[in-house]
Design a protein around this motif. Structure first.
Motif, short mmCIF file in Angstrom:
data_model
loop_
_atom_site.label_atom_id
_atom_site.label_comp_id
_atom_site.label_asym_id
_atom_site.label_seq_id
_atom_site.Cartn_x
_atom_site.Cartn_y
_atom_site.Cartn_z
N ALA A 63 7.92 -3.70 -0.80
CA ALA A 63 9.24 -3.44 -1.36
C ALA A 63 9.53 -1.96 -1.49
CB ALA A 63 9.36 -4.10 -2.74
N GLN A 64 8.49 -1.15 -1.59
CA GLN A 64 8.67 0.29 -1.76
C GLN A 64 8.70 1.04 -0.43
OE1 GLN A 64 5.29 0.85 -4.54
NE2 GLN A 64 6.80 1.58 -6.01
N ARG A 87 14.08 0.59 6.15
CA ARG A 87 14.75 0.63 4.85
C ARG A 87 14.95 2.07 4.41
NH1 ARG A 87 11.24 -2.04 1.79
NH2 ARG A 87 12.31 -4.03 1.72
N TYR A 145 15.69 -10.60 -6.84
CA TYR A 145 15.16 -9.23 -6.92
C TYR A 145 13.70 -9.24 -7.34
CZ TYR A 145 14.13 -4.79 -9.28
OH TYR A 145 13.54 -3.64 -9.72
N ASN A 148 11.51 -10.41 -4.48
CA ASN A 148 11.38 -9.42 -3.40
C ASN A 148 10.61 -8.18 -3.83
OD1 ASN A 148 12.90 -11.02 -1.65
ND2 ASN A 148 14.83 -10.08 -2.30
N TYR A 149 10.84 -7.75 -5.07
CA TYR A 149 10.32 -6.46 -5.50
C TYR A 149 8.93 -6.55 -6.14
CZ TYR A 149 10.54 -1.66 -7.30
OH TYR A 149 10.30 -0.33 -7.55
N THR A 186 16.34 -4.26 -1.42
CA THR A 186 15.12 -4.97 -0.99
C THR A 186 15.40 -6.19 -0.13
OG1 THR A 186 15.13 -6.24 -3.07
CG2 THR A 186 13.77 -4.24 -2.98
N SER A 194 16.18 -3.95 6.31
CA SER A 194 15.90 -4.27 4.91
C SER A 194 16.66 -3.27 4.04
CB SER A 194 14.41 -4.18 4.63
OG SER A 194 13.69 -5.18 5.33
N GLY A 195 17.45 -3.77 3.12
CA GLY A 195 18.24 -2.88 2.28
C GLY A 195 19.62 -2.64 2.85
#
Length: 743
Positions: A63-64, A87, A145, A148-149, A186, A194-195
């Protein structure tokens, strides 16, 4: 029926009644209600324990992850870094409100009012998971969220229970806008995006901040089934479904008071752009990205910071000039080579760097045949010698230090030197006697003529007159990177290491009237969590304006009538210098106009494992390679195109130093044993009047000859043998051949 049978029947009825009464007594409504409440208390207790036990975890690595975005100077996309995730995280404030509301309207109308969870949807999901029915919808934006995160995409009971608990906690701890931002950044949109920033680029070719409400509604509708709802590949049914969901999203926005009905009625479906392949790292792209990354690291950005992604890096590279440089190399070099069947041509590597001398901006760069084919960038590599492109630095040092000849004459453009080939230098503890091109000797040439013809014997003596240490200091001040080259007369032949990037900075400094120019490729580097201060491409005076402008005056003659005449198109005012290193291993042309400084080099690199430097002799069947050949032609073709067909700009020169004009005692000119008498000039005018094809013989192969009585360490004494590559072509067929180093 007899009495016995009657009694048996009565017994059976009695037993049935007794059993029924027992069951009813066991399942009374009081007991059932008590059991229900007990179960509820048990579930609540278990949930309370789960709530205490499960904490909000650290974000998962996926996710990051972000990609780095690289752009040309005009903002058009150059490349995205090779990351597992396409992303680029953006702040919620950059996403238009209408777009934000579109996602809420499509996915979770009650988002701003709910507690972060949908108990009905979560319960349905648990039951579906337990029954093996697979995925289900109905999760809130907060839950999606969290999934995903913080969590994974696994469809398990434990993951769904964690999602429920963490969603409740996240809703309590975070603002709704921050949750929505996390969701938008995310979620996966298809097309490898993505994003929302990557999605905006992938579907509409704009940044997220430039999306309109209708486009945002399409992206929001897309999330239900990205692969089926992508307009470019959707079936007719898929197109109908996504249009229906787009309309549903906008209608919900009207119902929630986020969109005016009249405005909604005017909206038409925003058909997205056709998909485009993301620019890769092949061709010149990889070299440009590598140069930008290297500059960022020099500015304190670590590998870890770069690898984490999230950077938007705008380069100084001018897209049109970059394409022109690539086109010029192809036209003037690659189209002439037979890399498949010629062993010599297969070894040829080209590199170039082009700089704006007023700002230091690198506007174009050529790193080789392609970053995925030849991994070393020929533009920035520092393992070859710049050869006689160093000679102008010797003159610059002489002018800067007010140096004089052995006879006490102030050194300037009109100062006369001894041009005898293999003449031992005078006044040096280190013996040195370089050979001129074709072993030619010149009768009392001026410094201007010596620069035009790159006469080795003149500049070898000039180094001694200035002192090698002073010359080295000037070279370092101008930007030569190699601080470890020895302080000996041979440095006049460019025996240190440098890249086209380095020499572009040196020559841009001369072009900029002596004010230090540092090539810089990064225009800006933006990241939401950190900043990088771009390099200031222009500094203080490295040498005086008078010194720099005098060198420029000398180098204009090199292009007009000297060894660099191939760079002269008469469409611009130009100055430059050629250079060829020892054994033809590298050939250079470094030149500039008032508006543009460019250095082009060819390198001979072995195709065998481990590489190694090899001779360029025979490149494209043209005999001995030299700086006045392919490099000068590439330079001229590129410069003409980069300047839009030419330029009226002229050099604004001040304080040009002429030096002494009295003729010093000089030996008579004697043809070498290897030259035909007709090829050796008996008298050389200070300013040649012959046509370039007759006079432009660049510097000679300086196979060095020791002084008559060498002193000191024998290893200091240069070899007296002539370079074996010299003479591969008849002298008359190589008007631009540059000298070869003798050590």
């Amino acid at each position: 029926m007899g009495r016995a049978d009657a009694r048996r029947a009565q017994g059976r009825e009695a037993r049935r009644a007794a059993r029924g009464g027992g069951i009813r007594r066991f399942f009374t409504w009081r007991k059932m209600l008590g059991a229900f409440f007990g179960l509820c208390l048990l579930v609540m207790g278990a949930f309370a324990a789960l709530y205490v036990y499960v904490d909000v975890p650290e974000a998962n690595a996926q996710a990051q992850k972000q990609s780095n975005v690289y752009k040309y100077s005009d903002g058009t996309l150059l490349a995205r870094s090779n990351s597992e995730v396409n992303r680029e995280i953006v702040d919620i404030g950059t996403v238009p409100k209408g777009v934000q509301h579109a996602f809420v309207a499509a996915e979770n109308k009650s988002f701003y009012r709910d507690q972060g969870v949908d108990l009905k949807g979560t319960t349905r999901g648990l039951l579906n998971t337990l029954s093996g029915k697979g995925k289900q919808g109905g999760s809130t934006i907060t839950q999606q969220y969290v999934k995903n995160y913080y969590l994974t995409q696994d469809q398990t009971v434990s993951r769904k229970l964690k999602e429920l608990v963490i969603s409740l906690k996240v809703d309590q701890r975070m603002k709704k806008d921050d949750i929505l931002a996390g969701y938008l950044n995310t979620v996966y949109y298809g097309r490898g995006a993505s994003g929302i920033q990557a999605a905006a680029q992938a579907y509409y070719g704009v940044d997220a901040k430039d999306l309109d409400t209708s486009q945002g509604a399409y992206l929001a509708a897309l999330l239900q089934a990205p692969s089926q709802y992508d307009w470019a590949v959707a079936s007719e049914r898929g197109k109908k479904l996504v249009k229906d969901r787009w309309a549903y999203t906008l209608n919900n926005m009207v119902d929630e008071g986020w969109l005016d009905r009249a405005e909604r009625d005017k909206m038409t479906f925003p058909v997205p752009d056709a998909p485009k392949a993301a620019p890769g790292m092949d061709g010149q792209t990889g070299y440009l990205v590598e140069a930008a990354n290297d500059e960022m690291k020099r500015q304190g950005i670590t590998d870890e910071m770069l690898d984490a992604g999230g950077w938007t890096i705008t380069l100084n590279i001018d897209r049109k000039r970059q394409k022109q440089l690539e086109k010029s190399v192809d036209k003037q070099l690659e189209d002439q080579l037979d890399r498949k069947d010629s062993k010599v041509d297969a070894t040829v590597q080209a590199g170039a760097t082009s700089v704006d001398p007023k700002t230091g901006k690198v506007v174009a760069l050529y790193g080789g045949v392609g970053a995925t084919e030849h991994y070393i960038s020929n533009a920035t590599r520092q393992d070859y010698q710049p050869a006689s492109t160093f000679k102008p630095l010797v003159l610059a040092s002489a002018l800067e230090n007010g140096s004089v000849t052995q006879d006490g004459d102030l050194i300037g453009l009109d100062t006369v030197y001894d041009g005898t080939s293999k003449r031992p230098v005078v006044g040096s503890d280190t013996p040195f006697a370089p050979q001129n091109e074709d072993d030619r000797s010149y009768d009392s040439p001026t410094v201007r003529t010596a620069m035009d013809k790159s006469i080795n014997s003149v500049f070898a003596q000039m180094v001694v007159d200035v002192t090698p240490s002073a010359v080295k200091k000037t070279a370092l001040d101008l930007g030569v990177p190699d601080k470890n080259f020895p302080e000996r007369p041979a440095i006049t032949l460019g025996t240190m290491n440098a890249s086209t990037w380095d020499m572009a900075g040196v020559y841009a400094t001369l072009d900029n009237h002596g004010k230090k120019v540092t090539p810089t490729i990064v225009k800006s580097a933006e990241h939401r969590d950190r900043t990088m201060e771009p390099v200031d491409g222009v500094g203080g005076q490295a040498i005086s304006r008078a010194s720099a402008d005098t060198v420029t005056q000398a180098l204009t003659d090199v292009v007009d009538v000297g060894s660099g005449h191939e760079a002269n198109t008469s469409a611009y005012d130009a100055a430059g210098k050629t250079g060829t290193s020892e054994n033809n291993k590298a050939a250079w042309f470094a030149g500039y106009t008032p508006e543009l400084t460019t250095v082009v080099a060819l390198y001979g690199e072995s195709t065998k494992d481990g590489g190694g430097q090899v001779s360029l002799t025979g490149t494209a069947n043209s005999g001995r390679a030299n700086g006045g050949g392919f490099p000068a032609k590439i330079w001229a073709d590129y410069t003409l195109g980069a300047l839009g067909g030419g330029s009226d700009a002229t050099f604004d020169l001040e304080g040009v130093e002429r030096g002494e004009t009295s003729v010093t005692e000089s030996p008579s000119v004697t043809p070498s044993e290897t030259d035909e008498p007709s090829e050796t000039p008996s008298e050389e005018p200070e300013t040649p009047t012959e046509s370039p094809s007759e006079t432009a013989g660049e510097e000679s192969p300086p196979a060095e000859t020791p002084s008559e009585t060498p002193s000191g360490d024998p290893s200091e004494s240069p070899s007296a043998t002539k370079d074996p590559d010299d003479g591969d072509q008849p002298p008359g067929e190589r008007p631009g051949s540059d000298g070869l180093l003798g050590q």
